[in-house]
Design an enzyme around this catalytic site. Sequence first.
Site, PDB file in Angstrom:
ATOM      1  N   LYS A   1     124.519  71.453  37.686  1.00 56.61           N
ATOM      2  CA  LYS A   1     123.240  71.996  38.140  1.00 56.61           C
ATOM      3  C   LYS A   1     122.661  71.176  39.276  1.00 56.61           C
ATOM      4  O   LYS A   1     122.516  69.957  39.170  1.00 56.61           O
ATOM      5  CB  LYS A   1     122.261  72.016  36.953  1.00 56.61           C
ATOM      6  CG  LYS A   1     120.880  72.564  37.272  1.00 56.61           C
ATOM      7  CD  LYS A   1     120.914  74.063  37.484  1.00 56.61           C
ATOM      8  CE  LYS A   1     119.618  74.542  38.102  1.00 56.61           C
ATOM      9  NZ  LYS A   1     118.827  75.385  37.254  1.00 56.61           N
TER      10      LYS A   1
ATOM     11  N   HIS B   1     121.306  81.112  31.796  1.00 57.90           N
ATOM     12  CA  HIS B   1     120.353  80.081  32.269  1.00 57.90           C
ATOM     13  C   HIS B   1     119.291  79.902  31.199  1.00 57.90           C
ATOM     14  O   HIS B   1     118.375  80.721  31.074  1.00 57.90           O
ATOM     15  CB  HIS B   1     119.701  80.494  33.598  1.00 57.90           C
ATOM     16  CG  HIS B   1     118.755  79.468  34.142  1.00 57.90           C
ATOM     17  ND1 HIS B   1     118.757  79.098  35.470  1.00 57.90           N
ATOM     18  CD2 HIS B   1     117.768  78.739  33.566  1.00 57.90           C
ATOM     19  CE1 HIS B   1     117.825  78.185  35.678  1.00 57.90           C
ATOM     20  NE2 HIS B   1     117.201  77.958  34.527  1.00 57.90           N
TER      21      HIS B   1
ATOM     22  N   HIS C   1     116.796  76.908  28.877  1.00 60.13           N
ATOM     23  CA  HIS C   1     116.296  75.566  28.558  1.00 60.13           C
ATOM     24  C   HIS C   1     116.057  75.479  27.051  1.00 60.13           C
ATOM     25  O   HIS C   1     115.288  76.281  26.503  1.00 60.13           O
ATOM     26  CB  HIS C   1     114.983  75.280  29.292  1.00 60.13           C
ATOM     27  CG  HIS C   1     115.120  75.349  30.776  1.00 60.13           C
ATOM     28  ND1 HIS C   1     115.440  74.249  31.540  1.00 60.13           N
ATOM     29  CD2 HIS C   1     115.015  76.390  31.645  1.00 60.13           C
ATOM     30  CE1 HIS C   1     115.510  74.619  32.824  1.00 60.13           C
ATOM     31  NE2 HIS C   1     115.262  75.907  32.913  1.00 60.13           N
TER      32      HIS C   1
ATOM     33  N   HIS D   1     117.983  82.122  39.010  1.00 59.11           N
ATOM     34  CA  HIS D   1     116.670  82.790  38.911  1.00 59.11           C
ATOM     35  C   HIS D   1     116.123  83.226  40.269  1.00 59.11           C
ATOM     36  O   HIS D   1     115.078  82.773  40.711  1.00 59.11           O
ATOM     37  CB  HIS D   1     115.661  81.932  38.153  1.00 59.11           C
ATOM     38  CG  HIS D   1     115.551  80.478  38.535  1.00 59.11           C
ATOM     39  ND1 HIS D   1     115.508  80.051  39.833  1.00 59.11           N
ATOM     40  CD2 HIS D   1     115.458  79.354  37.774  1.00 59.11           C
ATOM     41  CE1 HIS D   1     115.389  78.731  39.851  1.00 59.11           C
ATOM     42  NE2 HIS D   1     115.367  78.286  38.612  1.00 59.11           N
TER      43      HIS D   1
ATOM     44  N   HIS E   1     119.068  75.556  41.769  1.00 64.01           N
ATOM     45  CA  HIS E   1     117.640  75.912  41.829  1.00 64.01           C
ATOM     46  C   HIS E   1     117.308  75.974  43.313  1.00 64.01           C
ATOM     47  O   HIS E   1     117.164  74.943  43.967  1.00 64.01           O
ATOM     48  CB  HIS E   1     116.771  74.881  41.098  1.00 64.01           C
ATOM     49  CG  HIS E   1     115.301  75.228  41.163  1.00 64.01           C
ATOM     50  ND1 HIS E   1     114.568  75.631  40.078  1.00 64.01           N
ATOM     51  CD2 HIS E   1     114.452  75.271  42.229  1.00 64.01           C
ATOM     52  CE1 HIS E   1     113.327  75.907  40.455  1.00 64.01           C
ATOM     53  NE2 HIS E   1     113.227  75.687  41.759  1.00 64.01           N
TER      54      HIS E   1
ATOM     55  N   ASP F   1     116.102  81.978  31.991  1.00 64.20           N
ATOM     56  CA  ASP F   1     115.277  80.820  32.362  1.00 64.20           C
ATOM     57  C   ASP F   1     114.145  80.629  31.362  1.00 64.20           C
ATOM     58  O   ASP F   1     113.062  80.156  31.729  1.00 64.20           O
ATOM     59  CB  ASP F   1     114.733  80.952  33.790  1.00 64.20           C
ATOM     60  CG  ASP F   1     114.186  79.635  34.315  1.00 64.20           C
ATOM     61  OD1 ASP F   1     114.506  78.582  33.739  1.00 64.20           O
ATOM     62  OD2 ASP F   1     113.426  79.670  35.295  1.00 64.20           O
TER      63      ASP F   1
HETATM   64  N1  LIG Z   1     111.580  77.741  35.473  1.00 64.15           N
HETATM   65  C1  LIG Z   1     110.567  76.949  35.237  1.00 64.15           C
HETATM   66  O1  LIG Z   1     109.439  77.282  35.626  1.00 64.15           O
HETATM   67  N2  LIG Z   1     110.724  75.789  34.564  1.00 64.15           N
HETATM   68  C2  LIG Z   1     111.947  75.192  34.116  1.00 64.15           C
HETATM   69  C3  LIG Z   1     112.699  74.547  35.230  1.00 64.15           C
HETATM   70  C4  LIG Z   1     113.408  75.488  36.164  1.00 64.15           C
HETATM   71  O2  LIG Z   1     114.241  76.308  35.770  1.00 64.15           O
HETATM   72  O3  LIG Z   1     113.181  75.435  37.376  1.00 64.15           O
HETATM   73  C5  LIG Z   1     111.638  74.191  33.023  1.00 64.15           C
HETATM   74  O4  LIG Z   1     112.522  73.405  32.658  1.00 64.15           O
HETATM   75  O5  LIG Z   1     110.517  74.192  32.494  1.00 64.15           O
HETATM   76 ZN   LIG Z   2     115.425  77.006  34.552  1.00 59.60          ZN
HETATM   77 ZN   LIG Z   3     114.998  76.247  38.146  1.00 61.61          ZN
END
Ligand SMILES: NC(=O)N[C@@H](CC(=O)O)C(=O)O
Ligand SMILES: [Zn+2]
Ligand SMILES: [Zn+2]
Length: 375
Positions: free
Chosen positions: A129, A43, A45, A204, A166, A277
């Site tokens: 997702k 997971h 970003h 998460h 999520h 995450d």
């Molecule tokens: N985890 C977070 O607090 N933020 C994530 C989005 C997500 O995973 O929910 C993001 O893209 O910034």
């Molecule tokens: Zn995330």
């Molecule tokens: Zn998330």
Amino acid sequence: MLWHPRTDFSAGRIAYTVAVFSSFISLGLAVDVITLTRPDDWHLHLRDGEALKAVVGHTAAQMGRAIIMPNLTPPVTTTAQALEYRERILAALPEGSTFEPLMTLYLTDTTPPDEIERAARSGVIKAVKLYPAGATTNSDSGVTDLAHCDDTIAMLAKVGMPLLVHGEVTTADIDIFDREAVFIERVMKPLLARHPALKVVFEHITTQQAAEFVAQAPDNIAATITAHHLLFNRNKMLVGGIRPHYYCLPILKREQHRQALLKAATSGSAKFFLGTDSAPHAQGDKESSCGCAGAYTAPAAIELYARAFDEMGALDKLEAFASLNGPRFYGLDPNPDSITLERKSWQLPDSYPYANGKSIIPLLAGESLEWSIKA
Ligand SMILES: NC(=O)N[C@@H](CC(=O)O)C(=O)O
Ligand SMILES: [Zn+2]
Ligand SMILES: [Zn+2]
């Protein structure tokens, strides 16, 4: 996993060792070096453009692969967009990197079932997702009601592609600390009742309720756990001042929940695996009167997990969690190579360069970590 015990410990080390490795002290051994199959991040970003270029190297330096979240603006909703995004990620990698991005699609109310067939045929899209609309960063195009997606989800189950969830409800009447637990009852259970064969990753997870739900669920249900939810409870974010770099979604919970997550991660159950995450936001977007949610943990991801497993005296469980359970759930082989961690202190930088001349603050910026990756 290879163990490299040491026997020449000092008096101070002995006290520490007794606390952490009570089962080893009887043998006179403390674990200071561990070698594990190279981990993956299930997971992650990575953003796009300059931000992507700034962050991807941190993950590629330690992870073999990562599941790449599709919450760009606009979101990655089609196979064609995911293939283009994958090319941009590969182009942003450091010279010689063999890091493999595993792509995902962002489910919307109108994603057609044949988009799932296309995604499965692509070979590089590994999951879809689900963001409940309004739940988190860039989720405005998310699903308003899962009833709209029933045929598309049935297709996911048919082709064996996981739905990554999520898991928070978004209605204003539900307290932010309860949103995950309520999601299990209102959304997750009905979803699985309608689609019992669907592979689901509860992303998460942050609560005892989610950890227990996943542990007792059938084998097609798994969960990722972040390092920050294993290491910190909500006091870290709120006591003695508000600390925006600890603000993420789902929000940090009480200690009771952190303990449940630690128990799940170190239980040896193959249902739980590593998903950082890591969610980069520029310093000014975090340190703000309305700060963004997300913790940037990629620069020290495996080191943070090692700290958490060490806290539990469960370093022998780290390899399965970080490197084996994820590929097994996704039907992939573990990575062919390995990394070695050693108990050697290093300091995280105060910040890293980010997009457009801005900086990004890693979680635990400027602080010392006791585990490091051996070059
Ligand atoms: N985890 C977070 O607090 N933020 C994530 C989005 C997500 O995973 O929910 C993001 O893209 O910034
Ligand atoms: Zn995330
Ligand atoms: Zn998330």
